[in-house]
Write a protein that holds these residues in place. Structure first.
Motif, PDB file in Angstrom:
ATOM      1  N   VAL A 220     -58.005  56.097 -33.606  1.00 40.55           N
ATOM      2  CA  VAL A 220     -56.719  56.100 -33.459  1.00 40.55           C
ATOM      3  C   VAL A 220     -55.781  56.436 -34.638  1.00 40.55           C
ATOM      4  CG1 VAL A 220     -56.852  53.750 -32.113  1.00 40.55           C
ATOM      5  CG2 VAL A 220     -56.658  53.715 -34.576  1.00 40.55           C
ATOM      6  N   LEU A 221     -54.601  56.660 -34.615  1.00 38.73           N
ATOM      7  CA  LEU A 221     -53.607  57.111 -35.839  1.00 38.73           C
ATOM      8  C   LEU A 221     -52.534  56.055 -36.008  1.00 38.73           C
ATOM      9  CD1 LEU A 221     -53.100  59.619 -37.517  1.00 38.73           C
ATOM     10  CD2 LEU A 221     -51.466  60.079 -36.104  1.00 38.73           C
ATOM     11  N   GLU A 222     -52.655  55.677 -37.268  1.00 42.20           N
ATOM     12  CA  GLU A 222     -51.876  54.265 -37.797  1.00 42.20           C
ATOM     13  C   GLU A 222     -50.882  54.980 -38.509  1.00 42.20           C
ATOM     14  OE1 GLU A 222     -51.417  50.771 -40.552  1.00 42.20           O
ATOM     15  OE2 GLU A 222     -53.108  52.063 -41.023  1.00 42.20           O
ATOM     16  N   LEU A 223     -49.432  54.796 -38.148  1.00 43.05           N
ATOM     17  CA  LEU A 223     -48.362  55.266 -38.695  1.00 43.05           C
ATOM     18  C   LEU A 223     -47.678  53.970 -39.434  1.00 43.05           C
ATOM     19  CD1 LEU A 223     -45.872  56.832 -39.303  1.00 43.05           C
ATOM     20  CD2 LEU A 223     -44.799  56.607 -37.067  1.00 43.05           C
ATOM     21  N   ASP A 224     -47.746  53.935 -40.856  1.00 41.04           N
ATOM     22  CA  ASP A 224     -47.330  52.933 -41.530  1.00 41.04           C
ATOM     23  C   ASP A 224     -46.140  53.340 -41.900  1.00 41.04           C
ATOM     24  OD1 ASP A 224     -48.081  50.354 -43.090  1.00 41.04           O
ATOM     25  OD2 ASP A 224     -46.904  51.257 -44.558  1.00 41.04           O
ATOM     26  N   GLN A 225     -44.861  52.297 -41.684  1.00 37.07           N
ATOM     27  CA  GLN A 225     -43.589  53.008 -41.956  1.00 37.07           C
ATOM     28  C   GLN A 225     -42.660  51.770 -42.477  1.00 37.07           C
ATOM     29  OE1 GLN A 225     -41.793  54.185 -38.397  1.00 37.07           O
ATOM     30  NE2 GLN A 225     -41.949  52.187 -37.316  1.00 37.07           N
ATOM     31  N   LEU A 226     -41.639  52.073 -43.330  1.00 38.36           N
ATOM     32  CA  LEU A 226     -40.613  51.336 -43.839  1.00 38.36           C
ATOM     33  C   LEU A 226     -39.302  51.990 -43.515  1.00 38.36           C
ATOM     34  CD1 LEU A 226     -40.017  48.833 -45.761  1.00 38.36           C
ATOM     35  CD2 LEU A 226     -40.189  50.309 -47.554  1.00 38.36           C
ATOM     36  N   VAL A 227     -38.531  51.186 -42.752  1.00 36.04           N
ATOM     37  CA  VAL A 227     -37.312  51.852 -42.377  1.00 36.04           C
ATOM     38  C   VAL A 227     -36.096  51.037 -42.903  1.00 36.04           C
ATOM     39  CG1 VAL A 227     -36.320  52.552 -40.275  1.00 36.04           C
ATOM     40  CG2 VAL A 227     -38.656  52.118 -39.966  1.00 36.04           C
ATOM     41  N   ARG A 228     -35.101  51.893 -43.260  1.00 37.12           N
ATOM     42  CA  ARG A 228     -33.960  51.419 -44.102  1.00 37.12           C
ATOM     43  C   ARG A 228     -32.715  51.642 -43.284  1.00 37.12           C
ATOM     44  NH1 ARG A 228     -35.444  50.581 -49.515  1.00 37.12           N
ATOM     45  NH2 ARG A 228     -37.538  51.440 -50.102  1.00 37.12           N
ATOM     46  N   LEU A 229     -31.675  50.637 -43.496  1.00 34.40           N
ATOM     47  CA  LEU A 229     -30.311  50.958 -43.126  1.00 34.40           C
ATOM     48  C   LEU A 229     -29.547  51.891 -43.650  1.00 34.40           C
ATOM     49  CD1 LEU A 229     -29.257  47.129 -42.626  1.00 34.40           C
ATOM     50  CD2 LEU A 229     -29.975  48.580 -40.845  1.00 34.40           C
TER      51      LEU A 229
END
Length: 256
Positions: A220-229
């Motif tokens: 599997v591919l893991e996409l680790d993300q941090l999303v900002r306003l």
């Protein structure tokens, strides 16, 4: 002048028990290589069992077992009365400078999907969660996990840790009907700003393999993300898990 051997057709592969590798595993490797090298294309039928038996000089049972392994991996699909086909990934994720959620991305591609919420509960932030969301240790955040389905197949498992301090009331959203980004914009009064992403190859493991309906050892591919306003405040920290055989990520670049 080329000799006769140089003009002859490629010889058939020779299988044997040398090296301790089982014959059906060698069949799987042969078919997999044909797919990976694009000799056998997506949505096209592979040779029939009898054709593979003649081609590889192996028994029907051995051929069936080798093909079955690739069906279990998700590289092939068997259709009654039609044959065995190379699987087309059921969704594509475009990678570009425009920030879209996976739901928005599929919507723009005209892909119909459904969402099942696994967990949606308010929890106390531990050290890593507090650091990434820039909230106080022990303060409330929303843990949200979902599975997305396309044509009744699980194509992604999404885990989100969400900043309730900037999105009050987010825990009351119906995430089976409303996309996360839309709910965040509604509750925060801000637009989505930017994201930071890291892609990592993994094996599924029991829990995520169960949600994704694949073997625990499947890639599997893991996409680790941090999303900002749009004001730079982080509102989501989490991971998206994508079965390697069901999703593709595409990108278009231009040379300046």
């Amino acid at each position: 002048m080329p000799d006769a051997a140089s003009n002859s057709a490629p010889s058939a592969p020779v299988f044997g028990k040398q090296g301790g590798e089982l014959l059906y595993v060698q069949v799987s490797d042969f078919v997999r290589e044909k797919i990976y090298s694009k000799d056998w294309g997506v949505d096209e039928p592979i040779p029939s069992e009898h054709e593979l038996m003649d081609m590889l000089h192996l028994s029907r049972g051995t051929v069936q077992k080798g093909v079955r392994q690739l069906v279990d991996e998700g590289l092939l699909v068997q259709q009654r009365g039609r044959g065995t086909f190379v699987v087309q990934p059921v969704m594509a994720r475009p990678s570009s400078n425009r920030l879209l959620s996976f739901g928005e991305s599929m919507g723009h591609q005209g892909i119909d999907f459904t969402t099942r919420v696994i967990e949606c509960e308010v929890r106390a932030a531990g050290p890593l969660c507090a650091e990434n969301l820039q909230i106080e240790l022990g303060s409330d955040y929303l843990y949200l996990s979902r599975v997305r389905y396309v044509r009744k197949r699980a194509v992604m498992f999404i885990e989100s840790h969400l900043n309730l301090g900037v999105c009050p009331g987010l825990e009351g959203a119906d995430f089976t009907r409303e996309g996360l980004f839309a709910a965040v914009q509604r509750t925060s009064g801000h637009e989505i700003g930017r994201s930071e992403m890291v892609y990592t190859a993994r094996t599924a493991g029991k829990v995520r393999g169960g949600h994704l309906e694949c073997d625990e050892h499947a890639p599997v591919l893991e996409l680790d993300q941090l999303v900002r306003l749009d004001d730079g405040t982080p509102f989501e920290w989490g991971s998206v898990w994508l079965p390697a055989n069901r999703c593709v990520i595409s990108n278009e670049t231009r040379r300046a």
